[in-house]
Design a protein around this motif. Structure first.
Motif, PDB file in Angstrom:
ATOM      1  N   HIS A  32       0.955  -1.096   0.014  1.00  0.00           N
ATOM      2  CA  HIS A  32       0.091  -0.243   0.006  1.00  0.00           C
ATOM      3  C   HIS A  32       0.736   1.351   0.062  1.00  0.00           C
ATOM      4  O   HIS A  32       0.540   2.436  -0.776  1.00  0.00           O
ATOM      5  CB  HIS A  32      -1.038   0.040   1.331  1.00  0.00           C
ATOM      6  N   ILE A  33       2.106   1.252   0.718  1.00  0.00           N
ATOM      7  CA  ILE A  33       2.749   2.450   0.735  1.00  0.00           C
ATOM      8  C   ILE A  33       3.425   2.532  -0.473  1.00  0.00           C
ATOM      9  O   ILE A  33       3.488   3.657  -1.107  1.00  0.00           O
ATOM     10  CB  ILE A  33       3.928   2.320   1.988  1.00  0.00           C
ATOM     11  N   GLY A  34       3.792   1.607  -1.317  1.00  0.00           N
ATOM     12  CA  GLY A  34       4.377   1.426  -2.552  1.00  0.00           C
ATOM     13  C   GLY A  34       3.409   2.060  -3.715  1.00  0.00           C
ATOM     14  O   GLY A  34       3.915   3.052  -4.261  1.00  0.00           O
ATOM     15  N   GLN A  35       2.218   1.679  -3.293  1.00  0.00           N
ATOM     16  CA  GLN A  35       1.071   2.121  -4.371  1.00  0.00           C
ATOM     17  C   GLN A  35       0.918   3.606  -4.075  1.00  0.00           C
ATOM     18  O   GLN A  35       0.786   4.394  -5.296  1.00  0.00           O
ATOM     19  CB  GLN A  35      -0.348   1.619  -4.075  1.00  0.00           C
ATOM     20  N   TRP A  36       1.125   3.907  -2.988  1.00  0.00           N
ATOM     21  CA  TRP A  36       0.724   5.582  -2.667  1.00  0.00           C
ATOM     22  C   TRP A  36       1.975   6.340  -3.307  1.00  0.00           C
ATOM     23  O   TRP A  36       1.815   7.327  -3.824  1.00  0.00           O
ATOM     24  CB  TRP A  36       0.830   5.682  -1.225  1.00  0.00           C
ATOM     25  N   MET A  37       3.352   5.726  -3.239  1.00  0.00           N
ATOM     26  CA  MET A  37       4.428   6.620  -3.500  1.00  0.00           C
ATOM     27  C   MET A  37       4.336   6.319  -5.040  1.00  0.00           C
ATOM     28  O   MET A  37       4.708   7.623  -5.763  1.00  0.00           O
ATOM     29  CB  MET A  37       5.615   5.864  -3.392  1.00  0.00           C
ATOM     30  N   ILE A  38       3.789   5.371  -5.856  1.00  0.00           N
ATOM     31  CA  ILE A  38       3.689   5.574  -7.463  1.00  0.00           C
ATOM     32  C   ILE A  38       2.430   6.450  -7.756  1.00  0.00           C
ATOM     33  O   ILE A  38       2.684   7.405  -8.741  1.00  0.00           O
ATOM     34  CB  ILE A  38       3.442   3.844  -7.681  1.00  0.00           C
ATOM     35  N   VAL A  39       1.299   6.368  -7.352  1.00  0.00           N
ATOM     36  CA  VAL A  39       0.284   7.223  -7.743  1.00  0.00           C
ATOM     37  C   VAL A  39       0.606   8.657  -7.402  1.00  0.00           C
ATOM     38  O   VAL A  39      -0.047   9.547  -7.949  1.00  0.00           O
ATOM     39  CB  VAL A  39      -1.057   6.499  -7.061  1.00  0.00           C
ATOM     40  N   ARG A  40       1.070   8.917  -6.189  1.00  0.00           N
ATOM     41  CA  ARG A  40       1.407  10.209  -5.605  1.00  0.00           C
ATOM     42  C   ARG A  40       0.155  10.979  -5.225  1.00  0.00           C
ATOM     43  O   ARG A  40       0.099  12.118  -5.426  1.00  0.00           O
ATOM     44  CB  ARG A  40       2.332  11.060  -6.524  1.00  0.00           C
ATOM     45  N   LYS A  41      -1.002  10.197  -4.975  1.00  0.00           N
ATOM     46  CA  LYS A  41      -1.977  10.918  -4.522  1.00  0.00           C
ATOM     47  C   LYS A  41      -2.505  10.254  -3.428  1.00  0.00           C
ATOM     48  O   LYS A  41      -2.087   9.183  -3.025  1.00  0.00           O
ATOM     49  CB  LYS A  41      -3.195  10.923  -5.571  1.00  0.00           C
ATOM     50  N   TYR A  42      -3.481  10.915  -2.466  1.00  0.00           N
ATOM     51  CA  TYR A  42      -3.969  10.122  -1.283  1.00  0.00           C
ATOM     52  C   TYR A  42      -4.770   8.860  -1.685  1.00  0.00           C
ATOM     53  O   TYR A  42      -5.714   9.147  -2.592  1.00  0.00           O
ATOM     54  CB  TYR A  42      -4.992  11.110  -0.654  1.00  0.00           C
ATOM     55  N   ILE A  43      -4.571   7.976  -0.878  1.00  0.00           N
ATOM     56  CA  ILE A  43      -5.332   6.680  -1.013  1.00  0.00           C
ATOM     57  C   ILE A  43      -5.763   6.317   0.268  1.00  0.00           C
ATOM     58  O   ILE A  43      -5.203   6.622   1.416  1.00  0.00           O
ATOM     59  CB  ILE A  43      -4.487   5.526  -1.622  1.00  0.00           C
ATOM     60  N   PRO A  44      -6.982   5.830   0.422  1.00  0.00           N
ATOM     61  CA  PRO A  44      -7.698   5.793   1.735  1.00  0.00           C
ATOM     62  C   PRO A  44      -6.915   4.938   2.706  1.00  0.00           C
ATOM     63  O   PRO A  44      -7.081   5.311   4.000  1.00  0.00           O
ATOM     64  CB  PRO A  44      -9.073   4.937   1.472  1.00  0.00           C
ATOM     65  N   ILE A  45      -5.993   4.054   2.534  1.00  0.00           N
ATOM     66  CA  ILE A  45      -5.535   3.334   3.390  1.00  0.00           C
ATOM     67  C   ILE A  45      -3.995   3.768   3.779  1.00  0.00           C
ATOM     68  O   ILE A  45      -3.423   3.280   4.987  1.00  0.00           O
ATOM     69  CB  ILE A  45      -5.153   1.635   2.894  1.00  0.00           C
ATOM     70  N   ILE A  46      -3.566   4.835   3.415  1.00  0.00           N
ATOM     71  CA  ILE A  46      -2.381   5.380   3.599  1.00  0.00           C
ATOM     72  C   ILE A  46      -1.954   5.890   5.032  1.00  0.00           C
ATOM     73  O   ILE A  46      -1.016   5.638   5.546  1.00  0.00           O
ATOM     74  CB  ILE A  46      -1.690   6.429   2.577  1.00  0.00           C
ATOM     75  N   ILE A  47      -3.002   6.387   5.637  1.00  0.00           N
ATOM     76  CA  ILE A  47      -2.859   6.998   6.996  1.00  0.00           C
ATOM     77  C   ILE A  47      -2.457   6.100   8.013  1.00  0.00           C
ATOM     78  O   ILE A  47      -1.638   5.930   8.691  1.00  0.00           O
ATOM     79  CB  ILE A  47      -4.169   7.695   7.556  1.00  0.00           C
ATOM     80  N   THR A  48      -3.348   4.783   7.726  1.00  0.00           N
ATOM     81  CA  THR A  48      -3.294   3.593   8.931  1.00  0.00           C
ATOM     82  C   THR A  48      -2.018   2.774   8.289  1.00  0.00           C
ATOM     83  O   THR A  48      -1.309   2.244   9.089  1.00  0.00           O
ATOM     84  CB  THR A  48      -4.404   2.688   8.591  1.00  0.00           C
ATOM     85  N   SER A  49      -1.643   2.843   7.150  1.00  0.00           N
ATOM     86  CA  SER A  49      -0.318   2.053   6.596  1.00  0.00           C
ATOM     87  C   SER A  49       1.026   2.779   7.382  1.00  0.00           C
ATOM     88  O   SER A  49       1.736   2.152   7.697  1.00  0.00           O
ATOM     89  CB  SER A  49      -0.365   1.943   5.330  1.00  0.00           C
ATOM     90  N   LEU A  50       1.036   4.257   7.231  1.00  0.00           N
ATOM     91  CA  LEU A  50       2.028   4.918   7.815  1.00  0.00           C
ATOM     92  C   LEU A  50       2.015   4.480   9.366  1.00  0.00           C
ATOM     93  O   LEU A  50       3.182   4.555   9.730  1.00  0.00           O
ATOM     94  CB  LEU A  50       2.031   6.343   7.328  1.00  0.00           C
ATOM     95  N   LEU A  51       0.871   4.791   9.794  1.00  0.00           N
ATOM     96  CA  LEU A  51       0.846   4.463  11.368  1.00  0.00           C
ATOM     97  C   LEU A  51       1.367   3.162  11.813  1.00  0.00           C
ATOM     98  O   LEU A  51       1.896   2.985  12.897  1.00  0.00           O
ATOM     99  CB  LEU A  51      -0.509   4.629  12.031  1.00  0.00           C
ATOM    100  N   SER A  52       1.148   2.151  10.867  1.00  0.00           N
ATOM    101  CA  SER A  52       1.587   0.689  11.037  1.00  0.00           C
ATOM    102  C   SER A  52       3.090   0.555  11.240  1.00  0.00           C
ATOM    103  O   SER A  52       3.534  -0.399  11.467  1.00  0.00           O
ATOM    104  CB  SER A  52       0.984  -0.187  10.115  1.00  0.00           C
ATOM    105  N   ILE A  53       3.999   1.492  10.630  1.00  0.00           N
ATOM    106  CA  ILE A  53       5.534   1.457  10.306  1.00  0.00           C
ATOM    107  C   ILE A  53       6.103   1.127  11.783  1.00  0.00           C
ATOM    108  O   ILE A  53       7.057   0.377  11.583  1.00  0.00           O
ATOM    109  CB  ILE A  53       5.946   2.605   9.649  1.00  0.00           C
TER     110      ILE A  53
END
Length: 105
Positions: A32-53
């Motif tokens: 999910h983090i990789g998808q976010w980096m490629i798309v370079r736009k907000y995706i719904p799962i990114i906040i919880t993904s980053l909090l999971s790091i």
């Protein structure tokens, strides 16, 4: 002695299952983090993904310090295999549900 050995096996199996599930979860989050980096736009799962790091870093550190490499690799493969199977069936079920909704609404 026998019950102690059985108890230790249960504990070990429980940890192996935890490592497998944690591995699948961690890979999922990293995707999910990789998808976010490629798309370079907000995706719904990114906040919880980053909090999971931090949890993922803590978990990997704990696993690496406590288990043999072969055990970690085996559990990782098993966890990723189950995660991929789950994803396949979830998408298949979602597709059937979409068709059902289109035909019945």
């Amino acid at each position: 002695q026998r019950s102690l050995v059985g108890s230790e096996m249960c504990k070990e199996t429980g940890y192996n299952v935890w490592i497998a599930v944690f591995s699948g979860f961690s890979l999922h989050i990293l995707i999910h983090i990789g998808q976010w980096m490629i798309v370079r736009k907000y995706i719904p799962i990114i906040i919880t993904s980053l909090l999971s790091i931090p949890y993922i870093i803590w978990g990997i550190n704990s696993i690496v310090r406590s288990f043999a490499v072969i055990e970690i690799v085996t559990c990782f493969i098993a966890g990723v295999f189950v995660a991929v199977l789950n994803l396949f069936f979830a998408h298949k079920l979602a597709s059937k549900f979409d068709r059902y909704m289109k035909n019945n609404l």
